[in-house]
Motif scaffolding. Structure first.
Motif, PDB file in Angstrom:
ATOM      1  N   ASP A  78      -1.454  14.687 -18.143  1.00 39.29           N
ATOM      2  CA  ASP A  78      -2.348  15.364 -17.197  1.00 39.29           C
ATOM      3  C   ASP A  78      -3.471  14.434 -16.746  1.00 39.29           C
ATOM      4  N   ARG A  79      -4.109  13.783 -17.686  1.00 39.35           N
ATOM      5  CA  ARG A  79      -5.251  12.923 -17.343  1.00 39.35           C
ATOM      6  C   ARG A  79      -4.836  11.777 -16.425  1.00 39.35           C
ATOM      7  N   VAL A  80      -3.664  11.208 -16.682  1.00 40.58           N
ATOM      8  CA  VAL A  80      -3.170  10.125 -15.828  1.00 40.58           C
ATOM      9  C   VAL A  80      -2.950  10.637 -14.414  1.00 40.58           C
ATOM     10  N   PHE A  81      -2.250  11.763 -14.281  1.00 39.29           N
ATOM     11  CA  PHE A  81      -1.941  12.270 -12.949  1.00 39.29           C
ATOM     12  C   PHE A  81      -3.143  12.911 -12.265  1.00 39.29           C
ATOM     13  N   TYR A  82      -4.104  13.417 -13.019  1.00 40.50           N
ATOM     14  CA  TYR A  82      -5.349  13.881 -12.399  1.00 40.50           C
ATOM     15  C   TYR A  82      -6.014  12.700 -11.703  1.00 40.50           C
ATOM     16  N   ALA A  83      -6.024  11.542 -12.387  1.00 34.80           N
ATOM     17  CA  ALA A  83      -6.645  10.347 -11.805  1.00 34.80           C
ATOM     18  C   ALA A  83      -5.878   9.880 -10.571  1.00 34.80           C
TER      19      ALA A  83
ATOM     20  N   TYR B 104      -0.637  27.270  -4.995  1.00 34.57           N
ATOM     21  CA  TYR B 104      -1.046  25.869  -4.902  1.00 34.57           C
ATOM     22  C   TYR B 104      -2.034  25.670  -3.754  1.00 34.57           C
ATOM     23  N   PRO B 105      -2.952  24.719  -3.919  1.00 30.46           N
ATOM     24  CA  PRO B 105      -3.819  24.387  -2.794  1.00 30.46           C
ATOM     25  C   PRO B 105      -3.024  23.621  -1.723  1.00 30.46           C
ATOM     26  N   ARG B 106      -3.534  23.608  -0.517  1.00 26.86           N
ATOM     27  CA  ARG B 106      -2.869  22.891   0.576  1.00 26.86           C
ATOM     28  C   ARG B 106      -2.804  21.393   0.253  1.00 26.86           C
ATOM     29  N   ASN B 107      -1.670  20.771   0.523  1.00 28.38           N
ATOM     30  CA  ASN B 107      -1.461  19.336   0.346  1.00 28.38           C
ATOM     31  C   ASN B 107      -1.598  18.881  -1.118  1.00 28.38           C
ATOM     32  N   TRP B 108      -1.269  19.750  -2.064  1.00 29.19           N
ATOM     33  CA  TRP B 108      -1.402  19.426  -3.487  1.00 29.19           C
ATOM     34  C   TRP B 108      -0.452  18.303  -3.884  1.00 29.19           C
ATOM     35  N   LEU B 109      -0.837  17.575  -4.940  1.00 25.27           N
ATOM     36  CA  LEU B 109      -0.009  16.471  -5.426  1.00 25.27           C
ATOM     37  C   LEU B 109       0.492  16.708  -6.839  1.00 25.27           C
TER      38      LEU B 109
ATOM     39  N   LYS C 161      -6.731  12.242  -7.748  1.00 28.21           N
ATOM     40  CA  LYS C 161      -8.100  11.979  -7.304  1.00 28.21           C
ATOM     41  C   LYS C 161      -8.173  10.682  -6.501  1.00 28.21           C
ATOM     42  N   ALA C 162      -7.449   9.645  -6.953  1.00 32.25           N
ATOM     43  CA  ALA C 162      -7.452   8.361  -6.242  1.00 32.25           C
ATOM     44  C   ALA C 162      -6.902   8.501  -4.830  1.00 32.25           C
ATOM     45  N   PHE C 163      -5.965   9.418  -4.629  1.00 31.87           N
ATOM     46  CA  PHE C 163      -5.379   9.641  -3.313  1.00 31.87           C
ATOM     47  C   PHE C 163      -6.037  10.803  -2.561  1.00 31.87           C
TER      48      PHE C 163
ATOM     49  N   SER D 242       0.842  -1.191   0.000  1.00 28.90           N
ATOM     50  CA  SER D 242       0.000   0.000   0.000  1.00 28.90           C
ATOM     51  C   SER D 242       0.883   1.250   0.000  1.00 28.90           C
ATOM     52  N   VAL D 243       0.309   2.336  -0.468  1.00 31.56           N
ATOM     53  CA  VAL D 243       1.033   3.594  -0.576  1.00 31.56           C
ATOM     54  C   VAL D 243       0.390   4.612   0.352  1.00 31.56           C
ATOM     55  N   ASN D 244       1.212   5.288   1.136  1.00 32.08           N
ATOM     56  CA  ASN D 244       0.735   6.364   1.987  1.00 32.08           C
ATOM     57  C   ASN D 244       0.748   7.630   1.140  1.00 32.08           C
ATOM     58  N   SER D 245      -0.423   8.142   0.815  1.00 31.56           N
ATOM     59  CA  SER D 245      -0.505   9.292  -0.100  1.00 31.56           C
ATOM     60  C   SER D 245       0.172  10.538   0.465  1.00 31.56           C
TER      61      SER D 245
END
Length: 166
Positions: free
Chosen positions: A42-47, A86-91, A50-52, A19-22
Motif C-alpha cells: 500500500d505505501r509503495v503504491f500510495y507514493a 472510486y474517485p474519478r481517474n483513480w490509480l 501521489k507522484a502521478f 517518461s511515463v504518461n500517468s
C-alpha cells in the motif's frame, strides 16, 4: 549460526530515461490479505499514485468480522466499498476485501495480492492481537477461533471471494 539468504534484486529492465504518461497507467486493485506485507505494498503504491497526482482509495473495514484489528474499522470492508466506489481517474485501490468483491470499476484494472506461508501468517496475526490487547499471549488459539476472533483459512477464503466467516 543461520545461513543467510541470497539477496535477489528484482528489476524490470525498463529504460529509466523514458517518461511515463500517468493517464496511460492501468489502475490497480490490491486484495489486501491481513498479515501478508500488504501495508508495505500500500505505501509503495500510495507514493506512486501521489507522484502521478492520481487519486487512490483505501476501503477501510474489517474482514470476517474480526473487529480486534483496529478502532478505525467499523463494518465489513467489502460492504463499505460497495457503497463508496472510486474517485474519478483513480490509480490504486486497496482493502481487506475478498477477491471479486471490490465495486466494479469503469475501467478494467489489474488485480494483485501477496500471499504468505499460512503458519507464519497465523503467528503474525496472533502476535498482532496480543500487541493490540485483544487477547493475551497465553490465550489458546482454539479459544480465539471458537470466539470468532480469528477466521479459519482466511487467506484461502479471501482469495476465493468468500464473504461469510461461517
Amino acid at each position: 549460526m543461520s545461513k543467510q539468504r541470497k539477496l535477489n534484486i528484482i528489476r524490470t529492465g525498463a529504460d529509466e530515461e523514458v517518461s511515463v504518461n500517468s493517464n496511460e497507467l492501468t489502475p490497480l486493485i490490491h486484495v489486501h490479505i491481513p498479515k501478508c506485507a500488504g501495508t508495505t505494498l500500500d505505501r509503495v503504491f500510495y507514493a506512486v499514485a501521489k507522484a502521478f497526482s492520481r487519486p487512490l482509495v483505501r476501503f477501510n473495514g474489517t474482514i470476517y468480522e474480526q473487529a480486534f484489528a483496529g478502532t478505525d474499522k467499523d463494518g465489513e470492508a467489502w460492504k463499505i466499498a460497495g457503497a463508496t466506489g472510486y474517485p474519478r481517474n483513480w490509480l490504486y485501490a486497496s482493502g481487506h476485501i475478498p477477491y471479486g468483491r471490490f465495486p466494479p470499476p469503469e475501467v478494467r484494472p489489474n488485480v494483485v495480492s501477496i500471499v504468505r506461508d499460512p503458519v507464519s501468517r497465523m503467528i503474525s496475526m496472533f502476535q498482532m492481537g496480543v500487541a493490540r490487547g485483544a487477547w493475551s499471549a497465553t490465550t489458546p488459539v482454539k479459544e480465539l477461533f471458537d470466539a470468532g476472533l480469528l477466521a479459519a483459512n482466511s487467506m484461502v477464503r479471501q482469495l476465493s471471494g468468500e464473504t461469510s466467516r461461517a
